[in-house]
Design a protein around this motif. Sequence first.
Motif, PDB file in Angstrom:
ATOM      1  N   ARG A  55      -1.855  -7.617  -2.485  1.00 16.44           N
ATOM      2  CA  ARG A  55      -1.692  -6.336  -1.746  1.00 16.44           C
ATOM      3  C   ARG A  55      -2.667  -5.950  -1.404  1.00 16.44           C
ATOM      4  N   ILE A  60      -2.531  -5.578   3.858  1.00 19.63           N
ATOM      5  CA  ILE A  60      -0.942  -4.938   4.097  1.00 19.63           C
ATOM      6  C   ILE A  60      -0.163  -3.801   4.878  1.00 19.63           C
ATOM      7  N   GLU A  61      -1.397  -3.421   5.204  1.00 19.40           N
ATOM      8  CA  GLU A  61      -1.498  -2.432   6.841  1.00 19.40           C
ATOM      9  C   GLU A  61      -1.576  -3.036   7.925  1.00 19.40           C
ATOM     10  N   LYS A  64       1.492  -5.125   8.640  1.00 21.33           N
ATOM     11  CA  LYS A  64       2.841  -4.159   8.841  1.00 21.33           C
ATOM     12  C   LYS A  64       3.147  -3.860  10.882  1.00 21.33           C
TER      13      LYS A  64
END
Length: 422
Positions: A55, A60-61, A64
Amino acid sequence: MTSLTDRKNAAISRGVGMTTQIYADRAENAEIWDKDGNRYIDFAAGIAVVNTGHRHPRVIEAVKAQLDRFTHTCHQVVPYENYVELAERLNAIVPGNFEKKTIFVTTGAEAVENAVKIARAATGRQAVIAFSGGFHGRTFMGMALTGKVVPYKVGFGAMPGDVFHAPFPVEMHGTTVEQSLAVLKKLFAADVDPNRVAAIIVEPVQGEGGFYPVPVSFMKALRDICDQHGILLIADEVQTGFARTGKLFAMEHYGVTADLTTMAKGLGGGFPIAAVTGRKEIMDAPGPGGLGGTYGGSPIGVAAAHAVLDVIKDEDLCNRAEQLGGRLKQRLAAIRDKVPEIVDIRGPGFMNAVEFNDVTTNLPSADFANSVRLKALEKGLILLTCGVHGNVIRFLAPITIQDGVFAEALDILEASILEARG
């Protein structure tokens, strides 16, 4: 109440082996917490997948952000720019001073399958040569190329034809570079005309086979053999790629380049994506529609891969891998006098291994390696074994592991090895 293990045994094929009975609840960087709240230091990294840690915030950004736009269109139906951009990036960074092209698929085995397809289309030849101890996947061509029977080939019947194996040079196990090359020469004389060979495939550092690096002289000899006979050299960088060996790709250690490079694992930072990159004219040999797949180059995986490449560069993970690997090997070397079972400590960058023999017979000791693994697990450190004889422990912690967590892991590792001795 039925345990998770009982539920797993009732619901999932036994063919899906499990190294531990830890059921992950959450993970961060180099740490995993199970469903009972127990904390573990992860020296497996999903088998070299999360080189950038579990992660990583930038991964992760990126994922997303992609989720907010679209998740799937199938690139062959409605293409998207980030697929094109990632191909451009890989074409620029994969070793080789020549024009390149790339395709995206989903798994490492699929990348290998496609590399063989491309090699056969480009050369008009059928045969492929691989090496003992090599691992190239669990699909049928992957199994055929893999140089280890148990557990990968047992019970699955006949393998695809026109696949030949030569011994991988591991001098400590009695096979020199010269002997391996002599067998290759004999193979060409007795079993397969070199003019029928489409490709030779090799891992720059064997993964499942025991973390044995290809000797530099052997890799250069393979390149010469391929050039002499019009054979393509495929570098299987599925496990060695993306900063793990102290270089972005392990082939950068050799001074020669492959014609085709397969990659997966560390490219996606935990999200499925794989690729084949190679010489432009070779990659263009298959006709339109001959390559691809519904999930190939998933927008989510592509977004993650862009972030992974950014993190490797911005956090200087190649240099970090060298530092961590140096510290690990130094720590193991410091206890070698106390542990005569240790017969070798090796590996470039942070792709390291320790190998154990029985002190009485001097034969490979899978029991000792497994004892170390289990004692470490009891203390909260996840380790993996490997090797044709199962006597090697390989170290694949995230390259982003925090210094404090790494020091804690080294203490656990040393204590576990010494306890296995006692």
